[in-house]
Write a protein that holds these residues in place. Structure first.
Motif, PDB file in Angstrom:
ATOM      1  N   MET A 186       0.852  -1.181   0.000  1.00  0.00           N
ATOM      2  CA  MET A 186       0.000   0.000   0.000  1.00  0.00           C
ATOM      3  C   MET A 186       0.891   1.235   0.000  1.00  0.00           C
ATOM      4  O   MET A 186       1.978   1.220   0.564  1.00  0.00           O
ATOM      5  CB  MET A 186      -0.895  -0.017   1.240  1.00  0.00           C
ATOM      6  N   ILE A 187       0.409   2.297  -0.619  1.00  0.00           N
ATOM      7  CA  ILE A 187       1.177   3.540  -0.662  1.00  0.00           C
ATOM      8  C   ILE A 187       0.360   4.674  -0.046  1.00  0.00           C
ATOM      9  O   ILE A 187      -0.865   4.615   0.005  1.00  0.00           O
ATOM     10  CB  ILE A 187       1.573   3.910  -2.106  1.00  0.00           C
ATOM     11  N   LYS A 188       1.077   5.692   0.424  1.00  0.00           N
ATOM     12  CA  LYS A 188       0.416   6.847   1.026  1.00  0.00           C
ATOM     13  C   LYS A 188      -0.268   7.658  -0.074  1.00  0.00           C
ATOM     14  O   LYS A 188       0.291   7.860  -1.142  1.00  0.00           O
ATOM     15  CB  LYS A 188       1.449   7.709   1.756  1.00  0.00           C
ATOM     16  N   LEU A 189      -1.476   8.082   0.215  1.00  0.00           N
ATOM     17  CA  LEU A 189      -2.244   8.853  -0.753  1.00  0.00           C
ATOM     18  C   LEU A 189      -1.942  10.340  -0.625  1.00  0.00           C
ATOM     19  O   LEU A 189      -1.640  10.838   0.462  1.00  0.00           O
ATOM     20  CB  LEU A 189      -3.738   8.637  -0.519  1.00  0.00           C
ATOM     21  N   ALA A 190      -2.059  11.037  -1.742  1.00  0.00           N
ATOM     22  CA  ALA A 190      -1.962  12.500  -1.739  1.00  0.00           C
ATOM     23  C   ALA A 190      -3.218  13.057  -1.060  1.00  0.00           C
ATOM     24  O   ALA A 190      -4.232  12.352  -0.921  1.00  0.00           O
ATOM     25  CB  ALA A 190      -1.848  13.019  -3.168  1.00  0.00           C
ATOM     26  N   LYS A 191      -3.157  14.311  -0.662  1.00  0.00           N
ATOM     27  CA  LYS A 191      -4.265  14.928   0.083  1.00  0.00           C
ATOM     28  C   LYS A 191      -5.607  14.802  -0.652  1.00  0.00           C
ATOM     29  O   LYS A 191      -6.602  14.369  -0.068  1.00  0.00           O
ATOM     30  CB  LYS A 191      -3.950  16.400   0.356  1.00  0.00           C
ATOM     31  N   ARG A 192      -5.644  15.179  -1.921  1.00  0.00           N
ATOM     32  CA  ARG A 192      -6.910  15.138  -2.669  1.00  0.00           C
ATOM     33  C   ARG A 192      -7.367  13.696  -2.867  1.00  0.00           C
ATOM     34  O   ARG A 192      -8.556  13.402  -2.809  1.00  0.00           O
ATOM     35  CB  ARG A 192      -6.754  15.863  -4.001  1.00  0.00           C
ATOM     36  N   GLU A 193      -6.427  12.768  -3.079  1.00  0.00           N
ATOM     37  CA  GLU A 193      -6.788  11.355  -3.201  1.00  0.00           C
ATOM     38  C   GLU A 193      -7.445  10.873  -1.914  1.00  0.00           C
ATOM     39  O   GLU A 193      -8.464  10.171  -1.950  1.00  0.00           O
ATOM     40  CB  GLU A 193      -5.541  10.504  -3.483  1.00  0.00           C
ATOM     41  N   GLU A 194      -6.873  11.275  -0.796  1.00  0.00           N
ATOM     42  CA  GLU A 194      -7.425  10.867   0.497  1.00  0.00           C
ATOM     43  C   GLU A 194      -8.820  11.461   0.709  1.00  0.00           C
ATOM     44  O   GLU A 194      -9.726  10.785   1.208  1.00  0.00           O
ATOM     45  CB  GLU A 194      -6.484  11.314   1.618  1.00  0.00           C
ATOM     46  N   GLN A 195      -9.018  12.707   0.306  1.00  0.00           N
ATOM     47  CA  GLN A 195     -10.337  13.339   0.435  1.00  0.00           C
ATOM     48  C   GLN A 195     -11.372  12.583  -0.398  1.00  0.00           C
ATOM     49  O   GLN A 195     -12.501  12.361   0.057  1.00  0.00           O
ATOM     50  CB  GLN A 195     -10.269  14.801  -0.024  1.00  0.00           C
ATOM     51  N   ILE A 196     -10.999  12.181  -1.581  1.00  0.00           N
ATOM     52  CA  ILE A 196     -11.915  11.436  -2.446  1.00  0.00           C
ATOM     53  C   ILE A 196     -12.207  10.060  -1.849  1.00  0.00           C
ATOM     54  O   ILE A 196     -13.360   9.613  -1.822  1.00  0.00           O
ATOM     55  CB  ILE A 196     -11.353  11.343  -3.887  1.00  0.00           C
ATOM     56  N   MET A 197     -11.178   9.399  -1.326  1.00  0.00           N
ATOM     57  CA  MET A 197     -11.396   8.087  -0.700  1.00  0.00           C
ATOM     58  C   MET A 197     -12.307   8.220   0.519  1.00  0.00           C
ATOM     59  O   MET A 197     -13.151   7.339   0.749  1.00  0.00           O
ATOM     60  CB  MET A 197     -10.064   7.441  -0.302  1.00  0.00           C
ATOM     61  N   GLN A 198     -12.180   9.284   1.297  1.00  0.00           N
ATOM     62  CA  GLN A 198     -13.061   9.483   2.460  1.00  0.00           C
ATOM     63  C   GLN A 198     -14.527   9.478   2.015  1.00  0.00           C
ATOM     64  O   GLN A 198     -15.382   8.881   2.670  1.00  0.00           O
ATOM     65  CB  GLN A 198     -12.733  10.799   3.189  1.00  0.00           C
ATOM     66  N   VAL A 199     -14.809  10.136   0.903  1.00  0.00           N
ATOM     67  CA  VAL A 199     -16.184  10.180   0.388  1.00  0.00           C
ATOM     68  C   VAL A 199     -16.624   8.777  -0.045  1.00  0.00           C
ATOM     69  O   VAL A 199     -17.732   8.337   0.287  1.00  0.00           O
ATOM     70  CB  VAL A 199     -16.321  11.194  -0.769  1.00  0.00           C
ATOM     71  N   PHE A 200     -15.767   8.061  -0.761  1.00  0.00           N
ATOM     72  CA  PHE A 200     -16.129   6.703  -1.176  1.00  0.00           C
ATOM     73  C   PHE A 200     -16.341   5.795   0.032  1.00  0.00           C
ATOM     74  O   PHE A 200     -17.252   4.963   0.032  1.00  0.00           O
ATOM     75  CB  PHE A 200     -15.082   6.105  -2.124  1.00  0.00           C
ATOM     76  N   TRP A 201     -15.504   5.946   1.074  1.00  0.00           N
ATOM     77  CA  TRP A 201     -15.696   5.131   2.275  1.00  0.00           C
ATOM     78  C   TRP A 201     -17.024   5.452   2.947  1.00  0.00           C
ATOM     79  O   TRP A 201     -17.697   4.572   3.458  1.00  0.00           O
ATOM     80  CB  TRP A 201     -14.534   5.330   3.249  1.00  0.00           C
ATOM     81  N   ASP A 202     -17.430   6.717   2.910  1.00  0.00           N
ATOM     82  CA  ASP A 202     -18.714   7.100   3.512  1.00  0.00           C
ATOM     83  C   ASP A 202     -19.895   6.577   2.688  1.00  0.00           C
ATOM     84  O   ASP A 202     -20.899   6.141   3.247  1.00  0.00           O
ATOM     85  CB  ASP A 202     -18.823   8.626   3.638  1.00  0.00           C
ATOM     86  N   LEU A 203     -19.777   6.632   1.367  1.00  0.00           N
ATOM     87  CA  LEU A 203     -20.897   6.253   0.490  1.00  0.00           C
ATOM     88  C   LEU A 203     -20.907   4.766   0.126  1.00  0.00           C
ATOM     89  O   LEU A 203     -21.940   4.251  -0.283  1.00  0.00           O
ATOM     90  CB  LEU A 203     -20.857   7.083  -0.801  1.00  0.00           C
ATOM     91  N   ASN A 204     -19.769   4.118   0.187  1.00  0.00           N
ATOM     92  CA  ASN A 204     -19.583   2.724  -0.205  1.00  0.00           C
ATOM     93  C   ASN A 204     -19.551   2.510  -1.716  1.00  0.00           C
ATOM     94  O   ASN A 204     -18.841   1.659  -2.204  1.00  0.00           O
ATOM     95  CB  ASN A 204     -20.626   1.785   0.409  1.00  0.00           C
ATOM     96  N   LYS A 205     -20.333   3.265  -2.456  1.00  0.00           N
ATOM     97  CA  LYS A 205     -20.439   3.095  -3.902  1.00  0.00           C
ATOM     98  C   LYS A 205     -20.978   4.399  -4.474  1.00  0.00           C
ATOM     99  O   LYS A 205     -21.929   4.961  -3.933  1.00  0.00           O
ATOM    100  CB  LYS A 205     -21.441   1.965  -4.141  1.00  0.00           C
ATOM    101  N   ALA A 206     -20.363   4.889  -5.559  1.00  0.00           N
ATOM    102  CA  ALA A 206     -20.842   6.160  -6.122  1.00  0.00           C
ATOM    103  C   ALA A 206     -20.308   6.398  -7.518  1.00  0.00           C
ATOM    104  O   ALA A 206     -19.271   5.872  -7.909  1.00  0.00           O
ATOM    105  CB  ALA A 206     -20.426   7.324  -5.215  1.00  0.00           C
ATOM    106  N   PHE A 207     -21.047   7.222  -8.251  1.00  0.00           N
ATOM    107  CA  PHE A 207     -20.588   7.745  -9.524  1.00  0.00           C
ATOM    108  C   PHE A 207     -19.769   8.996  -9.223  1.00  0.00           C
ATOM    109  O   PHE A 207     -19.946   9.621  -8.174  1.00  0.00           O
ATOM    110  CB  PHE A 207     -21.777   8.114 -10.421  1.00  0.00           C
ATOM    111  N   ILE A 208     -18.905   9.379 -10.133  1.00  0.00           N
ATOM    112  CA  ILE A 208     -18.055  10.553  -9.913  1.00  0.00           C
ATOM    113  C   ILE A 208     -18.899  11.792  -9.617  1.00  0.00           C
ATOM    114  O   ILE A 208     -18.597  12.551  -8.698  1.00  0.00           O
ATOM    115  CB  ILE A 208     -17.116  10.780 -11.118  1.00  0.00           C
ATOM    116  N   ARG A 209     -19.978  11.981 -10.355  1.00  0.00           N
ATOM    117  CA  ARG A 209     -20.815  13.169 -10.161  1.00  0.00           C
ATOM    118  C   ARG A 209     -21.409  13.241  -8.750  1.00  0.00           C
ATOM    119  O   ARG A 209     -21.741  14.307  -8.261  1.00  0.00           O
ATOM    120  CB  ARG A 209     -21.915  13.226 -11.212  1.00  0.00           C
ATOM    121  N   ASP A 210     -21.548  12.074  -8.103  1.00  0.00           N
ATOM    122  CA  ASP A 210     -22.128  12.030  -6.756  1.00  0.00           C
ATOM    123  C   ASP A 210     -21.145  12.464  -5.669  1.00  0.00           C
ATOM    124  O   ASP A 210     -21.563  12.901  -4.595  1.00  0.00           O
ATOM    125  CB  ASP A 210     -22.607  10.613  -6.430  1.00  0.00           C
TER     126      ASP A 210
END
Length: 120
Positions: free
Chosen positions: A1-25
């Protein structure tokens, strides 16, 4: 595993909260300033290439979902911080945070009780 950049981590936080999503969501759920759709799409593609996300195709769109859990990444990130800043010493890290946060004796006791409870 590698450390994520700040924006990557912010996007992953949203995916972890939603579990599944389209980019627009996910765009409305990102912190301001909101990135452009194309920027988010590029980062999501990179996250998929890094193995953090996968997708299902629905029509002509991709619905993305996390492959690596929040807990797995937290564990990795914490090990990285302990390694880089505390000479691989969890007691040093805890002592640092206890001092920085000016924890009371009751709060320290609570931490010890949580640790003991999880070990049983």
């Amino acid at each position: 595993m590698i450390k994520l950049a700040k924006r990557e981590e912010q996007i992953m936080q949203v995916f972890w909260d939603l579990n599944k999503a389209f980019i627009r969501d996910i765009i409305p759920l990102l912190p301001d300033p909101k990135p452009h759709y194309n920027s988010v799409a590029t980062i999501v593609k990179i996250l998929a290439e890094k193995g953090f996300l996968n997708f299902e195709t629905t029509g002509n769109m991709h619905c993305f979902f996390p492959v690596i859990s929040r807990e797995e990444y937290q564990q990795f990130a914490l090990k990285d911080i302990v390694s880089q800043y505390f000479d691989n010493s969890y007691p040093r890290m805890l002592a640092f945070f206890a001092k920085e946060q000016k924890l009371t004796e009751n709060e320290l006791d609570e931490i010890v009780n949580i640790i003991k409870k999880d070990k049983v």
